[in-house]
Write a protein that holds these residues in place. Structure first.
Motif, PDB file in Angstrom:
ATOM      1  N   ASP A   1      43.020  22.237  46.596  1.00 43.71           N
ATOM      2  CA  ASP A   1      42.776  22.982  47.831  1.00 43.71           C
ATOM      3  C   ASP A   1      43.837  24.066  47.987  1.00 43.71           C
ATOM      4  O   ASP A   1      45.012  23.826  47.689  1.00 43.71           O
TER       5      ASP A   1
ATOM      6  N   GLY B   1      34.318  20.536  52.026  1.00 42.14           N
ATOM      7  CA  GLY B   1      34.337  20.804  53.453  1.00 42.14           C
ATOM      8  C   GLY B   1      34.820  22.214  53.741  1.00 42.14           C
ATOM      9  O   GLY B   1      35.738  22.700  53.084  1.00 42.14           O
ATOM     10  N   VAL B   2      34.184  22.848  54.707  1.00 40.60           N
ATOM     11  CA  VAL B   2      34.586  24.184  55.160  1.00 40.60           C
ATOM     12  C   VAL B   2      34.482  24.230  56.683  1.00 40.60           C
ATOM     13  O   VAL B   2      33.677  23.514  57.275  1.00 40.60           O
ATOM     14  N   PRO B   3      35.293  25.071  57.332  1.00 45.53           N
ATOM     15  CA  PRO B   3      35.231  25.149  58.798  1.00 45.53           C
ATOM     16  C   PRO B   3      33.938  25.761  59.320  1.00 45.53           C
ATOM     17  O   PRO B   3      33.488  25.425  60.412  1.00 45.53           O
ATOM     18  N   ASP B   4      33.317  26.668  58.538  1.00 46.08           N
ATOM     19  CA  ASP B   4      32.124  27.376  59.003  1.00 46.08           C
ATOM     20  C   ASP B   4      31.192  27.609  57.811  1.00 46.08           C
ATOM     21  O   ASP B   4      31.399  28.529  57.019  1.00 46.08           O
TER      22      ASP B   4
ATOM     23  N   GLU C   1      30.808  30.904  55.223  1.00 46.56           N
ATOM     24  CA  GLU C   1      31.052  30.704  53.791  1.00 46.56           C
ATOM     25  C   GLU C   1      29.806  31.059  52.991  1.00 46.56           C
ATOM     26  O   GLU C   1      29.894  31.645  51.913  1.00 46.56           O
TER      27      GLU C   1
ATOM     28  N   SER D   1      25.118  22.095  56.589  1.00 45.03           N
ATOM     29  CA  SER D   1      25.433  22.118  55.168  1.00 45.03           C
ATOM     30  C   SER D   1      24.588  23.165  54.446  1.00 45.03           C
ATOM     31  O   SER D   1      23.599  23.663  54.979  1.00 45.03           O
TER      32      SER D   1
ATOM     33  N   GLN E   1      30.140  21.385  56.873  1.00 44.17           N
ATOM     34  CA  GLN E   1      31.034  21.885  57.918  1.00 44.17           C
ATOM     35  C   GLN E   1      31.939  20.782  58.439  1.00 44.17           C
ATOM     36  O   GLN E   1      31.471  19.701  58.788  1.00 44.17           O
ATOM     37  N   ASP E   2      33.249  21.076  58.477  1.00 41.87           N
ATOM     38  CA  ASP E   2      34.238  20.105  58.960  1.00 41.87           C
ATOM     39  C   ASP E   2      34.050  19.833  60.435  1.00 41.87           C
ATOM     40  O   ASP E   2      33.617  20.655  61.191  1.00 41.87           O
TER      41      ASP E   2
END
Length: 125
Positions: free
Chosen positions: A42, A79-82, A86, A109, A124-125
């Protein structure tokens, strides 16, 4: 106990390393091209888990990787915040998604092809 390292089988570890670092934004944890060994992590993570970009030259691994890909099943989830942001960023970079981001009871997702033999799910986280 914590996760130290996991792996994803890829067709070409060097090409996967380029994609995972240059396009997805992971950082190199270890690169030994002479041994076809590439591990990413990461971005900015100190002491986080490594992701080994493992050669799929083992027939069992190659069959597993091909079977998942042919069925459209993601081999790994990131995982990604948005997810929508992305999706837009990666689509602009030429990454091919199975479709638009979707929402279900588990969250938002989207799934893309890493070009290295795998589908990858963004969640999404």
């Amino acid at each position: 106990m914590r996760l130290k390292m996991c792996s994803i089988h890829v067709q070409d570890p060097a090409a996967a390393h380029s994609f995972y670092t240059e396009t997805l934004g992971f950082e190199t944890l270890m690169a030994m091209p002479e041994h076809n060994l590439f591990i990413v992590k990461d971005p900015g993570a100190a002491g986080g888990a490594g992701l080994l970009l493992e050669p799929s030259d083992n027939p069992i691994a190659a069959a597993y990787m091909t079977g998942l890909h042919d069925a459209g099943i993601p081999a790994i989830v990131f995982g990604v915040p948005d997810v929508k942001a992305e999706h837009g960023r990666l689509t602009a970079a030429g990454v091919r998604f199975q479709g638009e981001p979707s929402e279900d009871p588990f969250g938002i997702s989207a799934v893309f092809d890493d070009g290295c033999g795998n589908f990858v799910q963004l969640h999404q986280d």
